[in-house]
Structure formats: structure tokens, C-alpha cells
Motif scaffolding. Structure first.
Motif, mmCIF file in Angstrom:
data_model
loop_
_atom_site.group_PDB
_atom_site.id
_atom_site.type_symbol
_atom_site.label_atom_id
_atom_site.label_comp_id
_atom_site.label_asym_id
_atom_site.label_seq_id
_atom_site.Cartn_x
_atom_site.Cartn_y
_atom_site.Cartn_z
ATOM 1 N N UNK A 125 0.837 -1.214 0.000
ATOM 2 C CA UNK A 125 0.000 0.000 0.000
ATOM 3 C C UNK A 125 0.865 1.255 0.000
ATOM 4 N N UNK A 126 1.908 1.249 0.832
ATOM 5 C CA UNK A 126 2.796 2.418 0.945
ATOM 6 C C UNK A 126 3.526 2.683 -0.371
ATOM 7 N N UNK A 127 4.065 1.622 -0.982
ATOM 8 C CA UNK A 127 4.815 1.796 -2.232
ATOM 9 C C UNK A 127 3.900 2.253 -3.369
ATOM 10 N N UNK A 128 2.642 1.780 -3.349
ATOM 11 C CA UNK A 128 1.679 2.223 -4.356
ATOM 12 C C UNK A 128 1.426 3.725 -4.240
ATOM 13 N N UNK A 129 1.341 4.194 -2.980
ATOM 14 C CA UNK A 129 1.123 5.625 -2.750
ATOM 15 C C UNK A 129 2.349 6.442 -3.150
ATOM 16 N N UNK A 247 -4.585 7.367 6.927
ATOM 17 C CA UNK A 247 -4.755 6.016 7.480
ATOM 18 C C UNK A 247 -3.404 5.358 7.738
ATOM 19 N N UNK A 248 -2.487 5.519 6.771
ATOM 20 C CA UNK A 248 -1.149 4.940 6.925
ATOM 21 C C UNK A 248 -0.377 5.584 8.075
ATOM 22 N N UNK A 249 -0.453 6.917 8.161
ATOM 23 C CA UNK A 249 0.290 7.620 9.230
ATOM 24 C C UNK A 249 -0.234 7.251 10.619
ATOM 25 N N UNK A 250 -1.552 7.063 10.738
ATOM 26 C CA UNK A 250 -2.117 6.640 12.029
ATOM 27 C C UNK A 250 -1.611 5.263 12.435
#
Length: 299
Positions: A125-129, A247-250
């Protein structure tokens, strides 16, 4: 009376007669035994399969057996797994020795924190962003500058907007964290030497900047068109990606920034299987000795 002496016939002795009779009797006995042996039918061999015997007898002459000989000067030997007997190159041996040494030695929490990374789904998910915010390549930059120069030459106004891209480089990212401009910091777990980034998580916690540790500096390098990148940071987010980024940072704040266990957990100290068995036997012996003193029995 003549000169010849008279010939006297000696009658056969009784012993010679007995010998002749014995001889003739033994011959008759042998003949009788031979006839009996021919007449007697022997049993079949045990566990003999008639079908197999039949197939053995009727062999196809076109297909002859050619057994291989693996002796010296014979056929080529079959392939075997010789991994344990390979003399590996020096760099491979060093890699393996380093891995074992890192397992054996005790690791302080500042270094051991890089072993607790984000899982596969979070990383995807992170790499996609982050891929949406890749910086432009050399070719793209060259084309953009040529277009701007052409517009300027034609007397048109050149409108330039600040690009929203990920920032990389250790010094640059450190400055962004100190100024609290970074929205999210991503650190690679396999930076060598590790001392280059081992202080960065503490700085992110102090400045309250969300950070995470991901496996593979080469994956971060691909995002910024380099071989490797130790750390990358996001400074600005588009409106359509804001909810996903929040959402990722949380999740990363709960997993890394606010997780006190990571800052206290030591690593390493994992012995080999033989040493583990020796320690287990030693502990068992100590327990049995203590039980004997107390008058108990341990099975």
C-alpha cells in the motif's frame, strides 16, 4: 616223465567270490537309485511367480540390457547434490558469517529496532502511494526545460508550479524532519553502515513526525531512479490521496512512534542448535539436582 611241469588249477577262494557279488550288488543299487531319482518329482521353488518366469524367458531381442558401469573410466557419474562440498566465493562466505555473527551477538534496542519492519500488505500500500509522487527522470526534466525555453523564446508566459514529489537523501530528509515539514518518513532496514540512520527514529519521535521501517533499500531506490535510497520522505499530499495517507500515518504512529516496546527490546543472543541442546541439558541437570535436595522426583 616230460620236462614240462604239470599245471595245477587253483580253485577260486571264497574271498574273491564275495568281492564279485558285492560289486554286482552295488551296481544294481546305483542303477535303482538313478531310476528312483529320475522318477521323483521335485517341488517348485517357493514364492516363484509363473508370470514373471514366463516374461523372463520370452525377452524381446531388439531391446538388450546395457547396464552402466560407474567405475573408473566408465560411464559418466549421475548428478548429485554437492552443495555442502562447494568452495563458495569469499563474498558469499562473508555474507553467511556476518548473518550468523549478527544472530549470536546481543543487539542494543537502537539497532534491533530495524528488525521490526512493516508487513507485506502495508509495504504494498505504501509503495503504491509513493509511486504516484515519483520525481521526474532526466529525460522528462530535459523535455520540460526545452519546452519552457521554447515558450520563453516565443514570448509566452511560462507558468511553473512546484511539483509534489517524494524527497530523498539523508541530509535533505533530516532537515525536513527538523523543520517539521515531512508528513511521513520511510527508512530502509538494511542500510550499511547502520549508524547512518540509527538515530533517525529518535529524531522523528522527538519532532512528532510519523515514520516507518521498510525492508529493502533497493525498493526505495527504484522510487527515486537510483540503485538504493536509505530514506525517503513525503512533504505534500494531493487531495485525492489524503485519506489513504492519513490512514497509513495513524497506523505507523501506533506501530513505531508510540510503541515503547521497540525502544526497550534487545535482540540477538540466538545460539546454534548444538549450543541450545547443551544449555537445555545443563538446565535439566540443575533442576534434577535441586529436586534431589528437596526430596522430589522430576521425570
Amino acid at each position: 616223465f616230460g620236462s614240462r611241469s604239470p599245471q595245477v588249477r587253483v580253485p577260486p577262494s571264497s574271498s574273491d567270490g564275495f568281492a564279485r557279488q558285492a560289486r554286482s550288488g552295488s551296481c544294481q543299487a546305483f542303477v535303482a537309485m538313478g531310476k528312483a531319482a529320475k522318477a521323483k518329482k521335485l517341488p517348485n521353488a517357493p514364492f516363484a511367480d509363473k508370470k514373471k518366469l514366463a516374461t523372463r524367458r520370452t525377452k524381446n531381442p531388439l531391446f538388450e540390457k546395457t547396464p552402466r558401469s560407474f567405475r573408473l573410466g566408465g560411464d559418466i557419474q549421475p548428478k548429485r547434490d554437492l552443495t555442502r562440498f562447494v568452495r563458495w566465493p569469499k563474498f558469499v562466505r562473508l555474507q553467511r558469517m556476518k548473518k550468523i555473527m549478527l544472530m549470536r551477538l546481543k543487539m542494543p534496542p537502537a539497532i534491533n529496532q530495524f528488525n521490526s519492519t512493516i508487513d507485506k500488505n502495508q509495504a504494498a500500500t505504501l509503495l503504491r502511494l509513493l509511486k504516484k509522487y515519483q520525481p521526474e527522470t532526466r529525460e522528462a526534466k530535459k523535455a520540460r526545460l526545452a519546452e519552457m525555453a521554447q515558450q520563453k523564446k516565443d514570448g509566452q508566459e511560462t507558468k511553473t508550479k512546484k511539483p509534489q514529489v517524494i524527497k530523498y537523501g539523508l541530509n535533505h530528509v533530516t532537515t525536513l524532519v527538523e523543520n517539521k515539514e515531512a508528513k511521513l518518513v520511510v527508512i530502509a532496514h538494511d542500510v550499511d553502515p547502520i549508524e547512518m540512520v540509527c538515530w533517525l527514529p529518535a529524531l522523528c519521535r522527538k519532532k512528532d513526525v510519523p515514520y516507518c521501517i521498510i525492508k529493502g533499500k533497493s525498493r526505495l531506490g527504484q522510487l527515486v531512479h537510483k540503485k538504493t535510497a536509505s530514506v525517503v520522505a513525503l512533504t505534500s499530499i494531493r487531495t485525492e490521496d489524503k485519506s489513504e495517507c492519513d490512514k497509513l500515518t495513524d497506523n505507523f504512529k501506533a506501530q513505531f512512534n508510540d510503541n515503547a516496546e521497540i525502544r526497550r527490546r534487545w535482540g540477538g543472543g540466538i545460539m546454534g542448535i548444538k549450543s541450545q541442546h547443551v544449555m537445555q541439558r545443563r538446565e535439566k541437570a540443575i533442576q534434577i539436582e535441586q529436586a534431589k535436595k528437596l526430596g522430589l522426583q522430576i521425570v
